[in-house]
Design a protein around this motif. Structure first.
Motif, PDB file in Angstrom:
ATOM      1  N   ASP A   1      41.499  63.210  86.593  1.00  0.00           N
ATOM      2  CA  ASP A   1      40.482  63.402  85.494  1.00  0.00           C
ATOM      3  C   ASP A   1      40.466  64.826  84.948  1.00  0.00           C
ATOM      4  O   ASP A   1      40.347  65.113  83.629  1.00  0.00           O
ATOM      5  N   ASN A   2      40.483  65.785  85.851  1.00  0.00           N
ATOM      6  CA  ASN A   2      40.350  67.363  85.149  1.00  0.00           C
ATOM      7  C   ASN A   2      42.041  67.926  85.234  1.00  0.00           C
ATOM      8  O   ASN A   2      41.982  69.029  85.419  1.00  0.00           O
ATOM      9  N   ASP A   3      42.760  67.068  85.464  1.00  0.00           N
ATOM     10  CA  ASP A   3      44.135  67.208  85.506  1.00  0.00           C
ATOM     11  C   ASP A   3      44.609  68.444  86.754  1.00  0.00           C
ATOM     12  O   ASP A   3      45.359  69.322  86.156  1.00  0.00           O
ATOM     13  N   TYR A   4      43.739  68.327  87.358  1.00  0.00           N
ATOM     14  CA  TYR A   4      43.788  69.281  88.830  1.00  0.00           C
ATOM     15  C   TYR A   4      43.762  70.566  88.653  1.00  0.00           C
ATOM     16  O   TYR A   4      44.389  71.488  89.026  1.00  0.00           O
ATOM     17  N   MET A   5      43.009  70.747  87.414  1.00  0.00           N
ATOM     18  CA  MET A   5      42.850  72.434  87.083  1.00  0.00           C
ATOM     19  C   MET A   5      44.096  72.914  86.464  1.00  0.00           C
ATOM     20  O   MET A   5      44.050  74.254  86.703  1.00  0.00           O
ATOM     21  N   GLY A   6      44.961  72.521  86.244  1.00  0.00           N
ATOM     22  CA  GLY A   6      46.312  72.909  86.082  1.00  0.00           C
ATOM     23  C   GLY A   6      46.942  73.506  87.066  1.00  0.00           C
ATOM     24  O   GLY A   6      48.138  74.040  87.015  1.00  0.00           O
ATOM     25  N   LEU A   7      46.522  73.300  88.377  1.00  0.00           N
ATOM     26  CA  LEU A   7      47.087  73.926  89.603  1.00  0.00           C
ATOM     27  C   LEU A   7      48.547  73.110  89.999  1.00  0.00           C
ATOM     28  O   LEU A   7      49.496  73.873  90.496  1.00  0.00           O
ATOM     29  N   LYS A   8      48.748  71.884  89.586  1.00  0.00           N
ATOM     30  CA  LYS A   8      50.128  71.147  90.019  1.00  0.00           C
ATOM     31  C   LYS A   8      51.071  71.976  89.206  1.00  0.00           C
ATOM     32  O   LYS A   8      52.235  71.901  89.493  1.00  0.00           O
ATOM     33  N   ASP A   9      50.722  72.289  88.108  1.00  0.00           N
ATOM     34  CA  ASP A   9      51.794  73.085  87.071  1.00  0.00           C
ATOM     35  C   ASP A   9      52.452  74.282  87.578  1.00  0.00           C
ATOM     36  O   ASP A   9      53.427  74.818  87.285  1.00  0.00           O
ATOM     37  N   ILE A  10      51.705  74.853  88.534  1.00  0.00           N
ATOM     38  CA  ILE A  10      52.050  76.377  89.032  1.00  0.00           C
ATOM     39  C   ILE A  10      52.267  76.254  90.243  1.00  0.00           C
ATOM     40  O   ILE A  10      52.319  77.474  90.893  1.00  0.00           O
ATOM     41  N   THR A  11      52.185  75.204  91.126  1.00  0.00           N
ATOM     42  CA  THR A  11      52.064  75.262  92.486  1.00  0.00           C
ATOM     43  C   THR A  11      53.367  74.798  92.948  1.00  0.00           C
ATOM     44  O   THR A  11      54.085  73.750  92.761  1.00  0.00           O
ATOM     45  N   GLU A  12      54.122  75.483  93.819  1.00  0.00           N
ATOM     46  CA  GLU A  12      55.548  75.164  94.413  1.00  0.00           C
ATOM     47  C   GLU A  12      55.240  73.903  95.479  1.00  0.00           C
ATOM     48  O   GLU A  12      54.276  73.485  95.852  1.00  0.00           O
ATOM     49  N   PRO A  13      56.541  73.140  95.317  1.00  0.00           N
ATOM     50  CA  PRO A  13      56.446  72.011  96.345  1.00  0.00           C
ATOM     51  C   PRO A  13      55.872  72.376  97.548  1.00  0.00           C
ATOM     52  O   PRO A  13      56.347  73.186  98.303  1.00  0.00           O
ATOM     53  N   GLY A  14      54.995  71.513  98.403  1.00  0.00           N
ATOM     54  CA  GLY A  14      54.615  71.762  99.829  1.00  0.00           C
ATOM     55  C   GLY A  14      53.543  72.760  99.833  1.00  0.00           C
ATOM     56  O   GLY A  14      53.100  72.990 100.730  1.00  0.00           O
ATOM     57  N   LYS A  15      53.155  73.500  98.401  1.00  0.00           N
ATOM     58  CA  LYS A  15      52.003  74.398  98.745  1.00  0.00           C
ATOM     59  C   LYS A  15      50.704  74.047  98.185  1.00  0.00           C
ATOM     60  O   LYS A  15      49.756  74.727  97.872  1.00  0.00           O
ATOM     61  N   PHE A  16      50.444  72.480  97.805  1.00  0.00           N
ATOM     62  CA  PHE A  16      49.437  72.092  97.013  1.00  0.00           C
ATOM     63  C   PHE A  16      48.475  71.903  97.992  1.00  0.00           C
ATOM     64  O   PHE A  16      48.615  71.495  99.172  1.00  0.00           O
ATOM     65  N   PRO A  17      47.252  72.450  97.802  1.00  0.00           N
ATOM     66  CA  PRO A  17      45.952  71.936  98.766  1.00  0.00           C
ATOM     67  C   PRO A  17      45.862  70.462  98.982  1.00  0.00           C
ATOM     68  O   PRO A  17      46.216  69.615  98.148  1.00  0.00           O
ATOM     69  N   TYR A  18      44.914  70.387 100.013  1.00  0.00           N
ATOM     70  CA  TYR A  18      44.469  68.933 100.140  1.00  0.00           C
ATOM     71  C   TYR A  18      43.333  68.266  99.165  1.00  0.00           C
ATOM     72  O   TYR A  18      42.894  69.361  98.777  1.00  0.00           O
ATOM     73  N   ILE A  19      43.585  67.385  98.651  1.00  0.00           N
ATOM     74  CA  ILE A  19      42.547  66.972  97.659  1.00  0.00           C
ATOM     75  C   ILE A  19      42.119  65.599  98.145  1.00  0.00           C
ATOM     76  O   ILE A  19      42.755  64.925  99.096  1.00  0.00           O
ATOM     77  N   PHE A  20      41.273  64.901  97.300  1.00  0.00           N
ATOM     78  CA  PHE A  20      40.933  63.635  97.820  1.00  0.00           C
ATOM     79  C   PHE A  20      41.371  62.434  96.732  1.00  0.00           C
ATOM     80  O   PHE A  20      41.822  62.662  95.868  1.00  0.00           O
ATOM     81  N   ASP A  21      41.524  61.353  97.409  1.00  0.00           N
ATOM     82  CA  ASP A  21      42.021  60.241  96.536  1.00  0.00           C
ATOM     83  C   ASP A  21      41.278  59.799  95.478  1.00  0.00           C
ATOM     84  O   ASP A  21      39.891  59.776  95.632  1.00  0.00           O
ATOM     85  N   ASP A  22      41.603  59.912  94.257  1.00  0.00           N
ATOM     86  CA  ASP A  22      40.989  59.444  93.153  1.00  0.00           C
ATOM     87  C   ASP A  22      40.001  58.127  93.230  1.00  0.00           C
ATOM     88  O   ASP A  22      38.868  58.132  92.632  1.00  0.00           O
TER      89      ASP A  22
END
Length: 430
Positions: free
Chosen positions: A112-133
């Motif tokens: 819903d919040n587009d992951y605060m744009g973090l997915k667009d600037i994070t390298e593969p394997g570097k994304f934080p843990y998040i909760f299931d929608d």
């Protein structure tokens, strides 16, 4: 002076008071703290008739209350964490390179919040843990405990070194478990800006109360013309009786085969229980021996309101009347009266098949018709329905989940590509 209720988690109240009390000396703020979502729901019911608007300190509680009541009866919003606030807190945490983003859990990132744009600037394997929608789409009174337990599970299993949370009632519990925790909250600047938006909504609601509302009521019966005229006079009398019973005023124009009822939007809200119940339809159906259809339109002029009333009347099926304004469609209004014969309308069939409410289907179809396109952004839907972009995202994502829409990204000048939802019109047509 406006009176606004602030429904806030205990640990957030000081942040909000500090930001608002100096910036809005002429607003009467009532601070109502809660320890769980059920408390917040009680606050809403106890104060909704005595304030001009409400502000929730966080989105979880806002959506839980909205889920329980379906439609707010006054302007209501929640404090949203902006991307600016998010990155101002996030970036300093990782500047010394001792913390790794992939070893954190950020519990409020979602589609819903587009992951605060973090997915667009994070390298593969570097994304934080998040909760299931799914956790946020099926809100329950135990949501805060569910959030805490998920953090604890990740920490106990050695997968994270830091929890980053937006939920203040979860912060104290996480720290009691000795889990390193950072609590994110909107900045004072952001809180003030969002309060200005709520006040503008309240002012807009005041203006809307005085807009024209027109009801178009048609009737039919298998009677000779002379008997039908008697029934028409009886129906006219019943409309005026209903208005008197409700303590409201109608201007009623009796035409050959239909009635035009003129009132204000504020009065319409009163006689429909905040745009939820078709009480006039119920009353007439019970006391008049004719077949009735009615649609309500709201507009800045009688002509515009009547045009919207025609559209609303055409929407009515077996389920009940509709109300159409310049920005929204309400309906079908609930009825106490149930016809002896029922048929499974196309809208209800699609709704049941795809597990999407008829209300959301109707709102989307209305917007597509207004824009004459099958391409929508969340901003388009929000603008035409008078809802927040976040709420529009939720509606559109449900359509994507059910295979009724696809997402594509479209470049618009510089910056990140725009997210566009392509609606499958053929599936909506059954």
């Amino acid at each position: 002076m406006y009176r606004i209720a602030i429904i806030t988690a205990v640990h957030s109240q000081a942040f909000i008071e500090k930001a608002l009390n100096k910036a809005f000396p002429n607003i009467d703020f009532i601070y109502l703290s809660y320890s769980d979502t059920e408390d917040a729901l009680k606050h809403y019911y106890q104060h909704k008739d005595y304030v001009n608007g409400m502000l929730f300190s966080g989105e979880l509680t806002y959506y839980f209350v909205k889920q329980e009541i379906s439609h707010f009866s006054l302007p209501v919003s929640y404090l949203e964490l902006t991307q600016e606030d998010f990155y101002k807190t996030l970036l300093p945490l990782f500047n010394d390179h001792q913390l790794k983003l992939e070893r954190t859990c950020i519990d409020f990132l979602n589609n819903d919040n587009d992951y605060m744009g973090l997915k667009d600037i994070t390298e593969p394997g570097k994304f934080p843990y998040i909760f299931d929608d799914h956790l946020f789409n099926t809100l329950s009174p135990t949501i805060v405990d569910d959030v805490v337990n998920r953090h604890k599970e990740l920490y106990d299993n050695g997968k994270i070194d830091l929890s980053i949370t937006r939920f203040s009632n979860a912060t104290k519990k996480l720290k009691a478990l000795n889990i390193p925790t950072v609590f994110l909250f909107p900045s004072s600047k952001s809180i003030v800006k969002q309060m200005h938006t709520l006040i503008a909504d309240i002012k807009g609601e005041k203006l809307l109360e005085n807009q024209i509302a027109v009801g178009k009521l048609t009737f039919s019966a298998n009677e000779p013309p002379e008997d039908l005229e008697i029934k028409q006079l009886h129906l006219h009398r019943l409309i005026l009786e209903f208005a008197k019973m409700k303590g409201t005023s109608f201007f009623v124009q009796n035409n050959h085969d239909h009635f035009i009822i003129v009132t204000t939007y504020g009065e319409l809200k009163l006689i429909t229980n905040m745009l939820k119940h078709g009480e006039l339809f119920d009353y007439l159906q019970k006391h008049a021996d004719v077949t009735i259809k009615i649609g309500w339109g709201v507009g800045g002029s009688v002509e515009q309101a009547q045009k919207n009333a025609d559209q609303a009347k055409n929407l009515q099926g077996i389920s009940g009347p509709y109300i159409v304004s310049e920005t929204d469609v309400y309906g079908p209004l609930r009825l106490a009266y149930t016809p002896e014969e029922t048929d499974d309308s196309q809208l209800v069939h699609i709704s049941n098949h795809h597990h999407i409410s008829p209300h959301h289907l109707q709102r989307l179809l209305y917007t597509l018709e207004k824009l004459s396109t099958d391409h929508l952004t969340s901003e388009d839907l929000a603008s035409h329905l008078g809802i927040s972009t976040r709420s529009a995202n939720r509606v559109l994502n449900k359509f994507v989940d059910q295979g009724l829409a696809k997402v594509k990204h479209q470049s618009v000048g510089r910056g990140r590509p725009q997210k566009v939802y392509v609606i499958d019109i053929t599936k909506l047509q059954g």
